[in-house]
Design a protein around this motif. Structure first.
Motif, PDB file in Angstrom:
ATOM      1  N   GLY A  69      -6.981  -9.209  -3.754  1.00 22.97           N
ATOM      2  CA  GLY A  69      -7.490  -7.848  -3.788  1.00 22.97           C
ATOM      3  C   GLY A  69      -8.300  -7.516  -2.551  1.00 22.97           C
ATOM      4  N   ALA A  70      -8.678  -6.249  -2.463  1.00 23.42           N
ATOM      5  CA  ALA A  70      -9.403  -5.754  -1.291  1.00 23.42           C
ATOM      6  C   ALA A  70     -10.736  -6.483  -1.095  1.00 23.42           C
ATOM      7  CB  ALA A  70      -9.620  -4.251  -1.418  1.00 23.42           C
ATOM      8  N   ILE A  91      -9.323  -2.334   5.078  1.00 27.09           N
ATOM      9  CA  ILE A  91      -9.662  -2.400   3.657  1.00 27.09           C
ATOM     10  C   ILE A  91      -9.256  -1.122   2.933  1.00 27.09           C
ATOM     11  CG2 ILE A  91     -11.588  -2.592   2.030  1.00 27.09           C
ATOM     12  CD1 ILE A  91     -10.646  -5.213   3.495  1.00 27.09           C
ATOM     13  N   GLN A  92      -9.391   0.023   3.579  1.00 34.06           N
ATOM     14  CA  GLN A  92      -8.979   1.283   2.942  1.00 34.06           C
ATOM     15  C   GLN A  92      -7.488   1.267   2.641  1.00 34.06           C
ATOM     16  OE1 GLN A  92     -10.942   3.641   1.647  1.00 34.06           O
ATOM     17  NE2 GLN A  92      -9.018   4.302   0.773  1.00 34.06           N
ATOM     18  N   ALA A  93      -6.704   0.742   3.549  1.00 33.61           N
ATOM     19  CA  ALA A  93      -5.261   0.646   3.316  1.00 33.61           C
ATOM     20  C   ALA A  93      -4.975  -0.255   2.104  1.00 33.61           C
ATOM     21  CB  ALA A  93      -4.563   0.108   4.556  1.00 33.61           C
ATOM     22  N   GLU A  98      -4.051  -1.128  -4.241  1.00 37.69           N
ATOM     23  CA  GLU A  98      -4.668  -2.165  -5.071  1.00 37.69           C
ATOM     24  C   GLU A  98      -4.004  -2.323  -6.445  1.00 37.69           C
ATOM     25  OE1 GLU A  98      -8.714  -4.349  -5.806  1.00 37.69           O
ATOM     26  OE2 GLU A  98      -7.617  -3.859  -4.016  1.00 37.69           O
ATOM     27  N   PHE A  99      -3.740  -1.222  -7.132  1.00 36.71           N
ATOM     28  CA  PHE A  99      -3.166  -1.328  -8.474  1.00 36.71           C
ATOM     29  C   PHE A  99      -1.786  -1.971  -8.421  1.00 36.71           C
ATOM     30  CE2 PHE A  99      -0.573   0.152 -11.999  1.00 36.71           C
ATOM     31  CZ  PHE A  99      -1.326  -0.319 -13.060  1.00 36.71           C
ATOM     32  N   ALA A 100      -0.942  -1.528  -7.527  1.00 33.71           N
ATOM     33  CA  ALA A 100       0.422  -2.067  -7.434  1.00 33.71           C
ATOM     34  C   ALA A 100       0.398  -3.562  -7.098  1.00 33.71           C
ATOM     35  CB  ALA A 100       1.217  -1.302  -6.389  1.00 33.71           C
ATOM     36  N   ARG A 101      -0.481  -3.948  -6.188  1.00 36.78           N
ATOM     37  CA  ARG A 101      -0.562  -5.363  -5.811  1.00 36.78           C
ATOM     38  C   ARG A 101      -1.115  -6.206  -6.952  1.00 36.78           C
ATOM     39  NH1 ARG A 101      -3.968  -6.411  -2.245  1.00 36.78           N
ATOM     40  NH2 ARG A 101      -5.081  -4.455  -2.290  1.00 36.78           N
ATOM     41  N   ALA A 102      -2.147  -5.701  -7.631  1.00 35.73           N
ATOM     42  CA  ALA A 102      -2.729  -6.436  -8.768  1.00 35.73           C
ATOM     43  C   ALA A 102      -1.695  -6.580  -9.875  1.00 35.73           C
ATOM     44  CB  ALA A 102      -3.968  -5.712  -9.285  1.00 35.73           C
ATOM     45  N   HIS A 103      -0.960  -5.518 -10.114  1.00 31.25           N
ATOM     46  CA  HIS A 103       0.061  -5.567 -11.166  1.00 31.25           C
ATOM     47  C   HIS A 103       1.135  -6.594 -10.825  1.00 31.25           C
ATOM     48  CE1 HIS A 103       3.533  -4.262 -13.566  1.00 31.25           C
ATOM     49  NE2 HIS A 103       2.595  -4.107 -14.478  1.00 31.25           N
ATOM     50  N   SER A 133     -10.515  -5.065  -7.991  1.00 30.76           N
ATOM     51  CA  SER A 133     -11.650  -4.302  -8.515  1.00 30.76           C
ATOM     52  C   SER A 133     -11.632  -4.267 -10.042  1.00 30.76           C
ATOM     53  CB  SER A 133     -11.625  -2.871  -7.968  1.00 30.76           C
ATOM     54  OG  SER A 133     -10.570  -2.145  -8.567  1.00 30.76           O
ATOM     55  N   PRO A 134     -12.803  -4.141 -10.671  1.00 30.05           N
ATOM     56  CA  PRO A 134     -12.882  -4.128 -12.140  1.00 30.05           C
ATOM     57  C   PRO A 134     -12.030  -3.035 -12.784  1.00 30.05           C
ATOM     58  CG  PRO A 134     -15.054  -4.433 -11.202  1.00 30.05           C
ATOM     59  CD  PRO A 134     -14.133  -4.144 -10.053  1.00 30.05           C
TER      60      PRO A 134
END
Length: 153
Positions: A69-70, A91-93, A98-103, A133-134
């Motif tokens: 994650g970021a 980090i903004q990129a 973030e959601f797609a990568r975490a998933h 992120s949480p």
């Protein structure tokens, strides 16, 4: 066997992969006569375009984004003391995806939403340990990504 010059050693490191200025200074320090000699060489390499903070940040993001994650990538970039604007942009990129990568990370590891609270906690800890992120963790562990994918199919 002939000893490499300081510049030769630096170019050898840079040929293998991108390095930050901090990292290259640490690696070259034991082989230099003085810290000023290392700094002068690093300045020269930057002016010639062989050493670039932007390329290093892009390299770290490319290597780590699929698994972390970021927050985790941001911590790694902070260790290398990159200029604020370069680190912030990288980090903004990552935050945008973030959601797609975490998933994707969660799907590879678990594949289905947890049926028990203890399993949800275990999945959450797994993703948190990778720097997501949480809020993203809550959405992934709830199975929001699964509903989103099935709706778009």
């Amino acid at each position: 066997m002939a000893q490499l010059s300081l510049k030769g050693r630096a170019l050898k490191y840079l040929a293998a992969r991108e390095h930050s200025r901090v990292e290259l200074r640490r690696k070259l320090g034991p082989h230099a006569e003085s810290a000023e000699q290392v700094d002068a060489l690093l300045d020269e390499l930057e002016s010639l375009g062989f050493l670039s903070a932007q390329r290093f940040a892009d390299s770290v993001v490319h290597r780590k984004a699929a698994r972390f994650g970021a927050a985790r990538v941001q911590a790694e970039l902070a260790q290398h003391r990159l200029p604020d604007d370069i680190a912030r942009e990288a980090i903004q990129a990552l935050r945008d995806t973030e959601f797609a990568r975490a998933h994707a990370v969660w799907l590879r590891r678990f594949g289905e939403p947890a049926s028990e609270p203890t399993e949800r906690v275990r999945q959450s800890r797994f993703l948190a340990g990778r720097g997501f992120s949480p809020e993203v963790i809550r959405r992934v562990v709830r199975g929001d990504g699964l509903r989103d994918e099935s709706a778009s199919s």
